[in-house]
Design an enzyme around this catalytic site. Sequence first.
Site, PDB file in Angstrom:
ATOM      1  N   SER A 153      10.562   7.136  -9.725  1.00 58.66           N
ATOM      2  CA  SER A 153       9.615   6.241  -9.067  1.00 58.66           C
ATOM      3  C   SER A 153       8.941   5.313 -10.078  1.00 58.66           C
ATOM      4  CB  SER A 153       8.536   7.048  -8.354  1.00 58.66           C
ATOM      5  OG  SER A 153       9.021   7.600  -7.171  1.00 58.66           O
ATOM      6  N   GLY A 154       8.694   4.084  -9.646  1.00 59.34           N
ATOM      7  CA  GLY A 154       8.014   3.113 -10.495  1.00 59.34           C
ATOM      8  C   GLY A 154       8.928   2.343 -11.422  1.00 59.34           C
ATOM      9  N   HIS A 158       2.074   4.458  -5.822  1.00 59.68           N
ATOM     10  CA  HIS A 158       2.035   5.875  -5.439  1.00 59.68           C
ATOM     11  C   HIS A 158       2.154   6.810  -6.640  1.00 59.68           C
ATOM     12  CE1 HIS A 158       6.544   5.850  -5.531  1.00 59.68           C
ATOM     13  NE2 HIS A 158       6.356   7.118  -5.847  1.00 59.68           N
ATOM     14  N   ASP A 215       3.430  -1.085  -2.422  1.00 54.37           N
ATOM     15  CA  ASP A 215       3.542  -0.015  -3.420  1.00 54.37           C
ATOM     16  C   ASP A 215       3.789  -0.623  -4.800  1.00 54.37           C
ATOM     17  OD1 ASP A 215       3.711   2.477  -4.556  1.00 54.37           O
ATOM     18  OD2 ASP A 215       5.721   2.923  -3.791  1.00 54.37           O
TER      19      ASP A 215
END
Length: 348
Positions: free
Chosen positions: A268-269, A122, A171
Amino acid sequence: MGLGLPGALLLFLGSSLIYSNHDALSERSRRGSSWEQTRHPRWPEAVSRRPRPQKEGELDTEDCGSAPLADTFKGSRVVGGTEARIGAWPWIVSLQIQSGRFLIHVCAGSLVKHRWVLTAAHCTKDSRDPVKWRAVIGTNNIDGTQPQTKNIQVKAIIIHPDFDTESYVNDIALFHLKKAVRYNDYIQPICLPFGVFKKLNRNTKCFISGWGRTKEEGNITKVLHEAEVHYISRNFCNSEKSYGDIIPDTSFCAGDEDGVFDTCRGDSGGPLMCYLPERRRYYAMGITSYGYGCGRRNFPGVYSGPSFYQEWLTNYLYQASNKGIFNINILLGQVLVALGSVVLLATP
Protein backbone atom coordinates in the site's frame (compact mmCIF):
# COMPACT_ATOMS: atom_id res chain seq x y z
CA MET A 1 -14.51 14.99 -5.74
CA GLY A 2 -12.50 17.25 -3.49
CA LEU A 3 -10.02 18.40 -6.11
CA GLY A 4 -9.90 22.03 -5.02
CA LEU A 5 -8.09 23.63 -2.11
CA PRO A 6 -9.92 22.61 1.06
CA GLY A 7 -7.85 22.63 4.22
CA ALA A 8 -5.64 19.62 4.69
CA LEU A 9 -4.88 18.08 8.01
CA LEU A 10 -1.26 18.78 8.89
CA LEU A 11 0.17 16.72 11.70
CA PHE A 12 3.42 18.24 12.92
CA LEU A 13 6.33 16.75 14.81
CA GLY A 14 5.78 16.95 18.55
CA SER A 15 5.61 14.73 21.60
CA SER A 16 4.24 11.22 21.54
CA LEU A 17 0.83 12.67 20.74
CA ILE A 18 -1.17 10.11 18.73
CA TYR A 19 -4.11 11.31 16.72
CA SER A 20 -7.25 9.23 16.46
CA ASN A 21 -6.81 6.15 14.29
CA HIS A 22 -9.04 5.43 11.33
CA ASP A 23 -11.73 2.84 11.85
CA ALA A 24 -10.58 -0.63 10.90
CA LEU A 25 -11.51 -1.48 7.34
CA SER A 26 -13.09 -4.64 6.16
CA GLU A 27 -10.56 -7.31 5.21
CA ARG A 28 -13.02 -8.19 2.48
CA SER A 29 -11.81 -5.52 0.16
CA ARG A 30 -8.68 -3.82 1.50
CA ARG A 31 -5.04 -4.54 0.90
CA GLY A 32 -4.00 -1.99 3.48
CA SER A 33 -0.63 -1.44 5.04
CA SER A 34 2.23 -3.89 5.47
CA TRP A 35 0.29 -5.39 8.25
CA GLU A 36 -2.24 -5.87 5.43
CA GLN A 37 -1.18 -6.71 1.73
CA THR A 38 0.93 -6.18 -1.57
CA ARG A 39 1.34 -6.21 -5.41
CA HIS A 40 4.31 -6.72 -7.87
CA PRO A 41 5.79 -5.21 -11.20
CA ARG A 42 8.17 -5.61 -14.20
CA TRP A 43 9.79 -3.16 -16.56
CA PRO A 44 10.90 -1.99 -19.99
CA GLU A 45 14.44 -1.06 -20.77
CA ALA A 46 15.26 1.74 -18.38
CA VAL A 47 17.14 4.92 -19.15
CA SER A 48 20.88 5.17 -18.57
CA ARG A 49 20.90 8.93 -18.12
CA ARG A 50 22.42 10.77 -15.18
CA PRO A 51 20.21 13.68 -14.24
CA ARG A 52 21.81 16.97 -13.34
CA PRO A 53 21.70 18.05 -9.66
CA GLN A 54 18.33 19.51 -8.78
CA LYS A 55 17.53 22.36 -6.44
CA GLU A 56 14.79 21.98 -3.88
CA GLY A 57 11.69 23.86 -4.94
CA GLU A 58 12.40 23.34 -8.62
CA LEU A 59 9.57 21.85 -10.66
CA ASP A 60 10.11 18.19 -11.48
CA THR A 61 9.45 18.60 -15.17
CA GLU A 62 12.75 17.22 -16.40
CA ASP A 63 14.96 15.56 -13.80
CA CYS A 64 12.81 12.76 -12.53
CA GLY A 65 11.74 9.25 -13.39
CA SER A 66 15.12 7.81 -14.43
CA ALA A 67 17.09 5.05 -12.74
CA PRO A 68 20.84 5.50 -13.40
CA LEU A 69 21.69 1.91 -12.34
CA ALA A 70 18.85 0.17 -14.15
CA ASP A 71 19.91 0.44 -17.78
CA THR A 72 21.09 -3.18 -17.89
CA PHE A 73 18.02 -4.66 -16.19
CA LYS A 74 15.15 -6.42 -17.87
CA GLY A 75 12.68 -8.89 -16.47
CA SER A 76 9.71 -9.27 -14.20
CA ARG A 77 8.99 -7.72 -10.93
CA VAL A 78 5.02 -8.50 -6.67
CA VAL A 79 2.26 -11.34 -6.16
CA GLY A 80 3.83 -13.28 -9.04
CA GLY A 81 6.88 -11.00 -9.15
CA THR A 82 10.61 -11.40 -8.69
CA GLU A 83 13.26 -9.76 -6.54
CA ALA A 84 14.32 -6.30 -7.69
CA ARG A 85 17.96 -5.41 -8.06
CA ILE A 86 19.42 -2.62 -5.98
CA GLY A 87 18.92 0.72 -7.69
CA ALA A 88 16.12 -0.63 -9.89
CA TRP A 89 13.51 1.71 -8.43
CA PRO A 90 15.43 4.56 -6.76
CA TRP A 91 12.25 6.43 -5.72
CA ILE A 92 10.71 3.59 -3.69
CA VAL A 93 10.48 4.40 0.03
CA SER A 94 9.79 2.05 2.95
CA LEU A 95 7.62 3.87 5.50
CA GLN A 96 8.26 2.36 8.91
CA ILE A 97 6.91 2.77 12.44
CA GLN A 98 9.09 2.68 15.55
CA SER A 99 8.06 -0.19 17.82
CA GLY A 100 10.34 -0.37 20.85
CA ARG A 101 13.88 -0.81 19.52
CA PHE A 102 12.67 -1.96 16.14
CA LEU A 103 11.38 -0.36 12.97
CA ILE A 104 8.50 -2.17 11.28
CA HIS A 105 7.68 -1.73 7.60
CA VAL A 106 4.09 -0.57 7.23
CA CYS A 107 3.67 0.88 3.75
CA ALA A 108 5.57 1.98 0.68
CA GLY A 109 5.80 5.46 -0.77
CA SER A 110 7.37 7.40 -3.64
CA LEU A 111 10.02 10.08 -3.35
CA VAL A 112 8.71 12.96 -5.48
CA LYS A 113 10.94 15.78 -4.22
CA HIS A 114 13.90 16.21 -1.88
CA ARG A 115 11.71 16.28 1.23
CA TRP A 116 8.43 14.81 0.05
CA VAL A 117 7.12 11.25 -0.07
CA LEU A 118 3.80 10.47 -1.75
CA THR A 119 1.75 7.63 -0.24
CA ALA A 120 -1.78 6.47 0.61
CA ALA A 121 -3.81 8.15 3.36
CA HIS A 122 -4.96 4.82 4.79
CA CYS A 123 -1.34 3.97 5.65
CA THR A 124 -1.62 6.28 8.65
CA LYS A 125 -4.46 4.37 10.33
CA ASP A 126 -2.10 2.80 12.87
CA SER A 127 -0.53 6.13 13.82
CA ARG A 128 -0.72 9.71 12.62
CA ASP A 129 2.11 10.83 14.90
CA PRO A 130 5.09 11.87 12.73
CA VAL A 131 7.49 11.14 15.62
CA LYS A 132 6.83 7.42 15.26
CA TRP A 133 7.55 7.27 11.52
CA ARG A 134 10.76 6.85 9.52
CA ALA A 135 11.29 6.99 5.76
CA VAL A 136 13.91 4.50 4.56
CA ILE A 137 15.20 5.43 1.12
CA GLY A 138 17.82 3.97 -1.24
CA THR A 139 17.57 0.28 -0.43
CA ASN A 140 16.03 -2.90 -1.80
CA ASN A 141 16.51 -4.84 1.46
CA ILE A 142 14.87 -3.57 4.65
CA ASP A 143 16.56 -6.20 6.83
CA GLY A 144 19.55 -4.16 7.94
CA THR A 145 21.22 -1.16 6.37
CA GLN A 146 23.32 -0.60 3.28
CA PRO A 147 25.89 2.17 2.70
CA GLN A 148 23.58 4.11 0.40
CA THR A 149 20.50 3.77 2.63
CA LYS A 150 19.02 6.89 4.22
CA ASN A 151 16.82 6.63 7.31
CA ILE A 152 15.03 9.95 7.74
CA GLN A 153 12.66 11.22 10.40
CA VAL A 154 9.25 12.54 9.37
CA LYS A 155 8.40 16.15 10.17
CA ALA A 156 4.76 16.22 9.10
CA ILE A 157 2.03 13.99 7.72
CA ILE A 158 -0.49 15.65 5.43
CA ILE A 159 -3.65 13.69 4.73
CA HIS A 160 -6.15 14.73 2.10
CA PRO A 161 -8.95 16.46 4.02
CA ASP A 162 -11.67 14.51 2.20
CA PHE A 163 -10.21 11.04 2.66
CA ASP A 164 -13.00 8.59 3.47
CA THR A 165 -11.99 5.60 5.58
CA GLU A 166 -14.89 3.48 4.36
CA SER A 167 -14.82 4.03 0.60
CA TYR A 168 -11.11 4.96 0.28
CA VAL A 169 -12.09 7.98 -1.77
CA ASN A 170 -9.18 10.50 -1.84
CA ASP A 171 -6.70 7.92 -0.53
CA ILE A 172 -3.65 10.15 -0.83
CA ALA A 173 -1.18 11.66 1.63
CA LEU A 174 2.22 13.34 1.81
CA PHE A 175 5.02 12.74 4.30
CA HIS A 176 7.25 15.80 4.77
CA LEU A 177 10.75 14.71 5.70
CA LYS A 178 12.79 16.37 8.42
CA LYS A 179 15.84 16.53 6.15
CA ALA A 180 16.18 16.84 2.40
CA VAL A 181 17.77 13.90 0.61
CA ARG A 182 20.53 14.26 -1.95
CA TYR A 183 19.91 12.54 -5.24
CA ASN A 184 22.43 9.94 -6.40
CA ASP A 185 22.45 6.65 -8.30
CA TYR A 186 20.36 4.98 -5.59
CA ILE A 187 18.01 7.85 -4.72
CA GLN A 188 15.97 9.66 -7.39
CA PRO A 189 12.48 11.18 -7.56
CA ILE A 190 9.76 9.72 -9.75
CA CYS A 191 7.82 12.06 -12.05
CA LEU A 192 4.28 13.09 -11.19
CA PRO A 193 1.74 12.39 -13.96
CA PHE A 194 0.45 15.92 -14.43
CA GLY A 195 -0.43 16.36 -18.08
CA VAL A 196 0.42 12.79 -19.10
CA PHE A 197 -2.15 10.65 -17.25
CA LYS A 198 -4.34 10.63 -20.36
CA LYS A 199 -1.61 8.62 -22.09
CA LEU A 200 -2.22 5.68 -19.76
CA ASN A 201 -3.84 2.73 -21.51
CA ARG A 202 -3.63 -1.06 -21.62
CA ASN A 203 -0.49 -0.96 -23.75
CA THR A 204 1.46 1.32 -21.40
CA LYS A 205 4.38 -0.42 -19.69
CA CYS A 206 3.57 -0.24 -15.98
CA PHE A 207 5.18 -1.82 -12.95
CA ILE A 208 4.60 -2.36 -9.27
CA SER A 209 7.19 -2.89 -6.57
CA GLY A 210 7.15 -3.35 -2.82
CA TRP A 211 8.00 -5.30 0.31
CA GLY A 212 4.48 -6.66 0.84
CA ARG A 213 3.20 -10.20 0.89
CA THR A 214 4.04 -12.36 -2.10
CA LYS A 215 0.77 -14.25 -1.67
CA GLU A 216 -2.50 -13.45 0.11
CA GLU A 217 -1.81 -15.43 3.29
CA GLY A 218 1.96 -15.07 3.17
CA ASN A 219 4.42 -12.86 5.05
CA ILE A 220 5.93 -9.58 3.97
CA THR A 221 9.32 -9.86 2.31
CA LYS A 222 12.55 -8.16 3.33
CA VAL A 223 13.70 -7.83 -0.29
CA LEU A 224 11.99 -5.51 -2.75
CA HIS A 225 9.92 -7.36 -5.35
CA GLU A 226 8.67 -6.17 -8.71
CA ALA A 227 6.23 -7.18 -11.46
CA GLU A 228 4.72 -5.84 -14.67
CA VAL A 229 1.01 -4.99 -14.74
CA HIS A 230 -1.31 -3.13 -17.10
CA TYR A 231 -4.12 -0.59 -16.91
CA ILE A 232 -7.57 -2.17 -16.70
CA SER A 233 -10.60 -0.34 -18.03
CA ARG A 234 -13.19 1.18 -15.71
CA ASN A 235 -15.88 -0.75 -17.60
CA PHE A 236 -14.33 -4.03 -16.51
CA CYS A 237 -13.31 -2.94 -13.04
CA ASN A 238 -16.75 -1.56 -12.17
CA SER A 239 -18.62 -4.47 -13.72
CA GLU A 240 -20.67 -6.95 -11.72
CA LYS A 241 -18.01 -9.65 -12.06
CA SER A 242 -15.45 -7.30 -10.56
CA TYR A 243 -15.93 -4.46 -8.04
CA GLY A 244 -19.51 -3.66 -8.98
CA ASP A 245 -19.43 0.12 -9.39
CA ILE A 246 -17.58 1.03 -6.18
CA ILE A 247 -14.37 2.37 -7.74
CA PRO A 248 -14.05 6.12 -6.93
CA ASP A 249 -13.88 8.55 -9.86
CA THR A 250 -10.39 9.56 -8.71
CA SER A 251 -9.15 5.95 -8.71
CA PHE A 252 -8.63 3.27 -11.36
CA CYS A 253 -7.61 -0.36 -11.70
CA ALA A 254 -4.39 -1.97 -12.83
CA GLY A 255 -2.90 -5.42 -12.56
CA ASP A 256 -3.88 -8.61 -14.32
CA GLU A 257 -7.44 -9.85 -14.84
CA ASP A 258 -6.36 -13.41 -14.04
CA GLY A 259 -4.62 -12.33 -10.83
CA VAL A 260 -1.17 -13.50 -11.90
CA PHE A 261 0.47 -10.22 -10.88
CA ASP A 262 -0.88 -8.10 -8.07
CA THR A 263 -0.03 -5.95 -5.08
CA CYS A 264 -0.79 -7.16 -1.56
CA ARG A 265 -0.51 -6.14 2.10
CA GLY A 266 2.58 -4.06 2.70
CA ASP A 267 2.59 -2.67 -0.84
CA SER A 268 0.00 0.00 0.00
CA GLY A 269 1.09 3.55 -0.75
CA GLY A 270 3.63 2.48 -3.34
CA PRO A 271 3.52 3.76 -6.91
CA LEU A 272 2.11 2.33 -10.09
CA MET A 273 5.18 3.19 -12.19
CA CYS A 274 4.48 3.68 -15.88
CA TYR A 275 7.13 4.24 -18.52
CA LEU A 276 6.52 6.71 -21.35
CA PRO A 277 9.11 5.98 -24.08
CA GLU A 278 8.64 9.32 -25.81
CA ARG A 279 9.70 11.04 -22.59
CA ARG A 280 12.08 8.28 -21.45
CA ARG A 281 10.81 8.56 -17.88
CA TYR A 282 8.75 6.74 -15.29
CA TYR A 283 5.64 8.39 -13.86
CA ALA A 284 3.74 7.64 -10.65
CA MET A 285 0.42 7.16 -12.42
CA GLY A 286 -1.18 5.64 -9.35
CA ILE A 287 -0.86 5.02 -5.60
CA THR A 288 -1.60 1.50 -4.36
CA SER A 289 -4.87 1.85 -2.46
CA TYR A 290 -6.87 -1.36 -1.99
CA GLY A 291 -8.15 -4.57 -3.51
CA TYR A 292 -10.22 -7.63 -2.79
CA GLY A 293 -7.65 -10.05 -1.44
CA CYS A 294 -4.43 -10.49 -3.41
CA GLY A 295 -4.00 -12.00 -6.84
CA ARG A 296 -7.67 -12.94 -7.18
CA ARG A 297 -9.16 -13.41 -10.64
CA ASN A 298 -11.25 -10.40 -11.78
CA PHE A 299 -10.19 -8.31 -8.78
CA PRO A 300 -7.13 -6.27 -9.76
CA GLY A 301 -5.57 -3.61 -7.59
CA VAL A 302 -7.23 -0.22 -7.16
CA TYR A 303 -5.00 2.86 -7.37
CA SER A 304 -5.57 6.49 -6.43
CA GLY A 305 -4.66 8.81 -9.29
CA PRO A 306 -2.29 11.69 -8.32
CA SER A 307 -3.27 13.53 -11.50
CA PHE A 308 -6.72 14.13 -9.99
CA TYR A 309 -5.07 16.00 -7.13
CA GLN A 310 -2.74 18.26 -9.10
CA GLU A 311 -3.81 21.48 -7.41
CA TRP A 312 -3.68 20.01 -3.90
CA LEU A 313 -0.27 18.42 -4.48
CA THR A 314 1.20 21.43 -6.24
CA ASN A 315 0.37 23.74 -3.38
CA TYR A 316 2.30 21.58 -0.95
CA LEU A 317 5.18 20.37 -3.11
CA TYR A 318 6.04 23.69 -4.72
CA GLN A 319 4.50 26.65 -2.89
CA ALA A 320 5.26 25.23 0.54
CA SER A 321 8.91 24.89 -0.44
CA ASN A 322 9.10 28.63 -0.97
CA LYS A 323 6.71 29.98 1.66
CA GLY A 324 7.23 27.52 4.46
CA ILE A 325 4.98 24.59 5.24
CA PHE A 326 3.24 26.22 8.21
CA ASN A 327 2.30 29.40 6.35
CA ILE A 328 1.09 27.66 3.21
CA ASN A 329 -1.18 25.41 5.24
CA ILE A 330 -2.72 28.38 7.00
CA LEU A 331 -3.46 29.77 3.56
CA LEU A 332 -5.05 26.50 2.48
CA GLY A 333 -7.17 25.86 5.54
CA GLN A 334 -7.19 24.12 8.87
CA VAL A 335 -3.84 23.22 10.36
CA LEU A 336 -3.37 20.99 13.40
CA VAL A 337 0.08 21.54 14.88
CA ALA A 338 1.45 19.53 17.80
CA LEU A 339 4.40 21.17 19.55
CA GLY A 340 5.40 19.36 22.70
CA SER A 341 2.19 18.81 24.61
CA VAL A 342 0.45 21.88 23.17
CA VAL A 343 -1.95 21.54 20.27
CA LEU A 344 -2.62 24.67 18.21
CA LEU A 345 -5.50 24.80 15.79
CA ALA A 346 -4.93 27.38 13.07
CA THR A 347 -7.65 28.37 10.63
CA PRO A 348 -7.70 30.91 7.79
